[in-house]
Scaffold this motif. Structure first.
Motif, PDB file in Angstrom:
ATOM      1  N   ALA A 193       0.828  -1.206   0.000  1.00  0.00           N
ATOM      2  CA  ALA A 193       0.000   0.000   0.000  1.00  0.00           C
ATOM      3  C   ALA A 193       0.864   1.258   0.000  1.00  0.00           C
ATOM      4  N   LEU A 194       0.600   2.125  -0.966  1.00  0.00           N
ATOM      5  CA  LEU A 194       1.355   3.371  -1.087  1.00  0.00           C
ATOM      6  C   LEU A 194       0.781   4.446  -0.166  1.00  0.00           C
ATOM      7  N   PRO A 195       1.632   5.252   0.444  1.00  0.00           N
ATOM      8  CA  PRO A 195       1.131   6.433   1.142  1.00  0.00           C
ATOM      9  C   PRO A 195       0.475   7.383   0.134  1.00  0.00           C
ATOM     10  N   LEU A 196      -0.689   7.884   0.488  1.00  0.00           N
ATOM     11  CA  LEU A 196      -1.417   8.826  -0.374  1.00  0.00           C
ATOM     12  C   LEU A 196      -1.794  10.042   0.441  1.00  0.00           C
ATOM     13  N   HIS A 197      -1.457  11.217  -0.077  1.00  0.00           N
ATOM     14  CA  HIS A 197      -1.906  12.479   0.521  1.00  0.00           C
ATOM     15  C   HIS A 197      -2.756  13.176  -0.532  1.00  0.00           C
ATOM     16  N   ALA A 198      -4.042  13.316  -0.249  1.00  0.00           N
ATOM     17  CA  ALA A 198      -4.965  13.924  -1.209  1.00  0.00           C
ATOM     18  C   ALA A 198      -5.510  15.235  -0.654  1.00  0.00           C
ATOM     19  N   VAL A 199      -5.390  16.275  -1.457  1.00  0.00           N
ATOM     20  CA  VAL A 199      -6.055  17.546  -1.177  1.00  0.00           C
ATOM     21  C   VAL A 199      -7.191  17.667  -2.192  1.00  0.00           C
ATOM     22  N   ILE A 200      -8.406  17.784  -1.698  1.00  0.00           N
ATOM     23  CA  ILE A 200      -9.591  17.781  -2.559  1.00  0.00           C
ATOM     24  C   ILE A 200     -10.339  19.085  -2.366  1.00  0.00           C
ATOM     25  N   HIS A 201     -10.641  19.759  -3.458  1.00  0.00           N
ATOM     26  CA  HIS A 201     -11.387  21.018  -3.356  1.00  0.00           C
ATOM     27  C   HIS A 201     -12.825  20.724  -2.913  1.00  0.00           C
ATOM     28  N   GLU A 202     -13.374  21.624  -2.124  1.00  0.00           N
ATOM     29  CA  GLU A 202     -14.742  21.476  -1.640  1.00  0.00           C
ATOM     30  C   GLU A 202     -15.728  21.303  -2.788  1.00  0.00           C
ATOM     31  N   ALA A 203     -15.421  21.871  -3.947  1.00  0.00           N
ATOM     32  CA  ALA A 203     -16.325  21.763  -5.096  1.00  0.00           C
ATOM     33  C   ALA A 203     -16.580  20.308  -5.462  1.00  0.00           C
ATOM     34  N   ALA A 204     -15.565  19.448  -5.316  1.00  0.00           N
ATOM     35  CA  ALA A 204     -15.726  18.035  -5.663  1.00  0.00           C
ATOM     36  C   ALA A 204     -16.683  17.334  -4.709  1.00  0.00           C
ATOM     37  N   LEU A 205     -16.766  17.820  -3.479  1.00  0.00           N
ATOM     38  CA  LEU A 205     -17.668  17.220  -2.496  1.00  0.00           C
ATOM     39  C   LEU A 205     -19.108  17.681  -2.692  1.00  0.00           C
ATOM     40  N   ARG A 206     -19.267  18.859  -3.231  1.00  0.00           N
ATOM     41  CA  ARG A 206     -20.617  19.421  -3.372  1.00  0.00           C
ATOM     42  C   ARG A 206     -21.270  19.074  -4.712  1.00  0.00           C
ATOM     43  N   ALA A 207     -20.470  18.709  -5.704  1.00  0.00           N
ATOM     44  CA  ALA A 207     -21.044  18.296  -6.985  1.00  0.00           C
ATOM     45  C   ALA A 207     -21.737  16.950  -6.792  1.00  0.00           C
ATOM     46  N   GLN A 208     -23.032  16.879  -7.050  1.00  0.00           N
ATOM     47  CA  GLN A 208     -23.814  15.685  -6.713  1.00  0.00           C
ATOM     48  C   GLN A 208     -23.890  14.694  -7.881  1.00  0.00           C
ATOM     49  N   PHE A 209     -22.726  14.248  -8.343  1.00  0.00           N
ATOM     50  CA  PHE A 209     -22.703  13.273  -9.436  1.00  0.00           C
ATOM     51  C   PHE A 209     -23.328  11.960  -8.957  1.00  0.00           C
ATOM     52  N   GLY A 210     -24.364  11.516  -9.671  1.00  0.00           N
ATOM     53  CA  GLY A 210     -25.048  10.299  -9.286  1.00  0.00           C
ATOM     54  C   GLY A 210     -26.182  10.511  -8.305  1.00  0.00           C
ATOM     55  N   GLY A 211     -26.316  11.740  -7.781  1.00  0.00           N
ATOM     56  CA  GLY A 211     -27.397  12.024  -6.852  1.00  0.00           C
ATOM     57  C   GLY A 211     -26.967  11.930  -5.394  1.00  0.00           C
ATOM     58  N   PRO A 212     -27.839  12.347  -4.484  1.00  0.00           N
ATOM     59  CA  PRO A 212     -27.501  12.398  -3.054  1.00  0.00           C
ATOM     60  C   PRO A 212     -27.060  11.061  -2.465  1.00  0.00           C
ATOM     61  N   ALA A 213     -27.721   9.957  -2.821  1.00  0.00           N
ATOM     62  CA  ALA A 213     -27.373   8.666  -2.222  1.00  0.00           C
ATOM     63  C   ALA A 213     -25.949   8.251  -2.588  1.00  0.00           C
ATOM     64  N   VAL A 214     -25.576   8.448  -3.860  1.00  0.00           N
ATOM     65  CA  VAL A 214     -24.217   8.116  -4.290  1.00  0.00           C
ATOM     66  C   VAL A 214     -23.211   8.994  -3.579  1.00  0.00           C
ATOM     67  N   MET A 215     -23.514  10.273  -3.469  1.00  0.00           N
ATOM     68  CA  MET A 215     -22.562  11.186  -2.830  1.00  0.00           C
ATOM     69  C   MET A 215     -22.441  10.916  -1.337  1.00  0.00           C
ATOM     70  N   ARG A 216     -23.526  10.514  -0.684  1.00  0.00           N
ATOM     71  CA  ARG A 216     -23.413  10.162   0.732  1.00  0.00           C
ATOM     72  C   ARG A 216     -22.486   8.960   0.905  1.00  0.00           C
ATOM     73  N   GLU A 217     -22.659   7.960   0.023  1.00  0.00           N
ATOM     74  CA  GLU A 217     -21.766   6.796   0.073  1.00  0.00           C
ATOM     75  C   GLU A 217     -20.321   7.212  -0.180  1.00  0.00           C
ATOM     76  N   GLN A 218     -20.133   8.105  -1.130  1.00  0.00           N
ATOM     77  CA  GLN A 218     -18.782   8.549  -1.474  1.00  0.00           C
ATOM     78  C   GLN A 218     -18.137   9.319  -0.325  1.00  0.00           C
ATOM     79  N   LEU A 219     -18.886  10.204   0.301  1.00  0.00           N
ATOM     80  CA  LEU A 219     -18.334  10.979   1.415  1.00  0.00           C
ATOM     81  C   LEU A 219     -18.037  10.077   2.605  1.00  0.00           C
ATOM     82  N   ASP A 220     -18.906   9.117   2.855  1.00  0.00           N
ATOM     83  CA  ASP A 220     -18.648   8.153   3.936  1.00  0.00           C
ATOM     84  C   ASP A 220     -17.346   7.392   3.677  1.00  0.00           C
ATOM     85  N   HIS A 221     -17.134   7.044   2.405  1.00  0.00           N
ATOM     86  CA  HIS A 221     -15.923   6.293   2.049  1.00  0.00           C
ATOM     87  C   HIS A 221     -14.673   7.136   2.303  1.00  0.00           C
ATOM     88  N   LEU A 222     -14.737   8.428   2.014  1.00  0.00           N
ATOM     89  CA  LEU A 222     -13.580   9.290   2.271  1.00  0.00           C
ATOM     90  C   LEU A 222     -13.204   9.249   3.746  1.00  0.00           C
TER      91      LEU A 222
END
Length: 286
Positions: free
Chosen positions: A156-185
């Motif tokens: 496993a490689l060390p990963l440092h990710a900086v993500i702009h807030e815009a990527a979190l607010r864009a609702q690609f796939g709709g709210p349910a997909v984005m909730r799953e995605q944010l939980d995964h983060l």
């Protein structure tokens, strides 16, 4: 040895490094080739990535060029033996050639530094999010899931990710997909080698914050590569000046972003603003 008809990014970088060192040493390609018993045209093919070079000759060239760093030598020798093949080869024709190059680069990287603006980084995407981004292409989604083993697999490689807030607010796939995605983060940030920071909208400083990039850290710092993604593919920057500039840019982005997601801290002990808090706020407003 037959010349390659297709040159991977890693093979191209091997040749570019040899050319850079030769030119820095002030040697013509004909003279450098003579030092290891080959003609100028043959060395030119090697410097173009069209063929590799055995370790002993790589060592002889670096010695002639006055480059004695053992870590660098070992990494370059391995690059010279690269066939360009790996698990990603099975996806040839299914994904862009630059994606195959990225997978190969990640297979030998020491660390990844990623900045994303409008999308969640591919290495951190859940399947349903990837399906939306990749237009439901099953093979591309499978490739992306395979790439994610770079940070979840045995090496496993060390990963440092900086993500702009815009990527979190864009609702690609709709709210349910984005909730799953944010939980995964939040969940994956619990891994000790994964660091996630959010660059908030309230950031008032501009540091090319509209351009996504990834720094693929090599076995030696001189072999770091910057990946720039474009709609038609990707481009790679390996020139020392460019890599140095992007390293500095990433450090600045880290300093401007909110404190990293930390799932071990209690609510009471948190800063007024941090990445975990912003992710949770966005999640519960979906």
């Amino acid at each position: 040895m037959a010349l390659r008809t297709q040159v991977s990014e890693r093979q191209r970088r091997f040749g570019a490094e040899l050319r850079r060192l030769r030119e820095a040493a002030g040697l013509a390609v004909k003279d450098a080739g003579a030092l290891v018993g080959m003609g100028g045209p043959q060395l030119s093919h090697i410097e173009a990535g069209r063929t590799g070079l055995e370790p002993a000759r790589v060592a002889a060239l670096l010695a002639a060029y006055g480059h004695t760093d053992e870590t660098y030598l070992a990494a370059i020798q391995e690059m010279g033996l690269s066939s360009g093949k790996g698990w990603w080869t099975d996806f040839k024709g299914d994904v862009h050639a630059s994606a195959l190059d990225l997978a190969e680069s990640e297979s030998t990287a020491s660390r990844l530094d990623s900045y994303e603006t409008l999308l969640i980084p591919g290495l951190l995407q859940v399947s349903r999010y990837s399906e939306i981004i990749l237009d439901g292409n099953a093979r591309k989604v499978e490739f992306r899931r395979s790439r994610q083993k770079a940070i979840t697999g045995e090496r496993a490689l060390p990963l440092h990710a900086v993500i702009h807030e815009a990527a979190l607010r864009a609702q690609f796939g709709g709210p349910a997909v984005m909730r799953e995605q944010l939980d995964h983060l939040v969940e994956i940030s619990a891994l000790p080698h994964v660091t996630i920071q959010i660059l908030p909208f309230r950031c008032t400083e501009y540091v090319s914050t509209d351009t996504s990039f990834m720094i693929v850290r090599g076995p030696h710092s001189d072999l770091d590569t910057v990946l720039m993604e474009h709609p038609g593919g990707s481009s790679y920057l390996g020139e020392p000046e460019a890599v140095t500039a992007y390293r500095a840019k990433f450090e600045r982005l880290k300093s401007l972003a909110l404190p990293a997601v930390d799932t071990t801290r209690s609510l009471r002990s948190r800063e007024e603003h941090d990445s975990w808090g912003l992710i949770q706020h966005i999640r519960y407003t979906l």
